[in-house]
Motif scaffolding. Sequence first.
Motif: not given
Length: 206
Positions: A176-192
């Motif tokens: 849920t924490a990662f899928h909130q961004f609705n993108v296939a790949k996560i950037s460092l800022e989003q990961f943090v």
Amino acid sequence: GEEDPDVERPNSRQLSLVTLNAAIPFIVFGLLDNSIMIVGGDVVDDCIGSVFSLSTLACAALANTFADVFGISVGNSVEALTSRVGMPQANLSAEQRKLKVVRRLEQLASSGGILIGCILGMFPLLWIDQEMKRIEALFVDMDFDNDGLLTHAECQNLLMDLGLTQKRVPLEVTQTAFHQFNVAKISLEQFVLAYKEIQVIHEEMK
């Protein structure tokens, strides 16, 4: 050589001033040396470390080189400045300066001064987020194609490397924490951002 027995031993005030005057430049040198190395190493790592693929130690060594040159220059200037601004001097004769007690005191004061200065120079560590540096380093290590992005699966692996394993935090929570961004790949800022959310849950579940 042998000491001249006729040379008067400096009094306790003079010896105290010898110690003080010898220590101050080295305190300043140690403080500048360590603080510039820490801040400079962090800046070099952020600005050119990744461009030239420099390791953390290489960045620190490069910063330390500049810190040593700058610190010695300033240390010498401080030594000259203390005599100009009216800092009390021991006023020893040339013969008194050759006495073992004076030379030993100066050596001890220099060593003690640089030790104190280096400890004081660690103050930038209070403002540098070591955990975020560790996360960034691991993120870059897992980014094999160097596009600055990680897949969701790679982010899960990175969480496990950071100690936030799926055993402690349910898989649905991390997804849920990662899928909130609705993108296939996560950037460092989003990961943090996701990491901080999951970390809070991790702490609550302890």
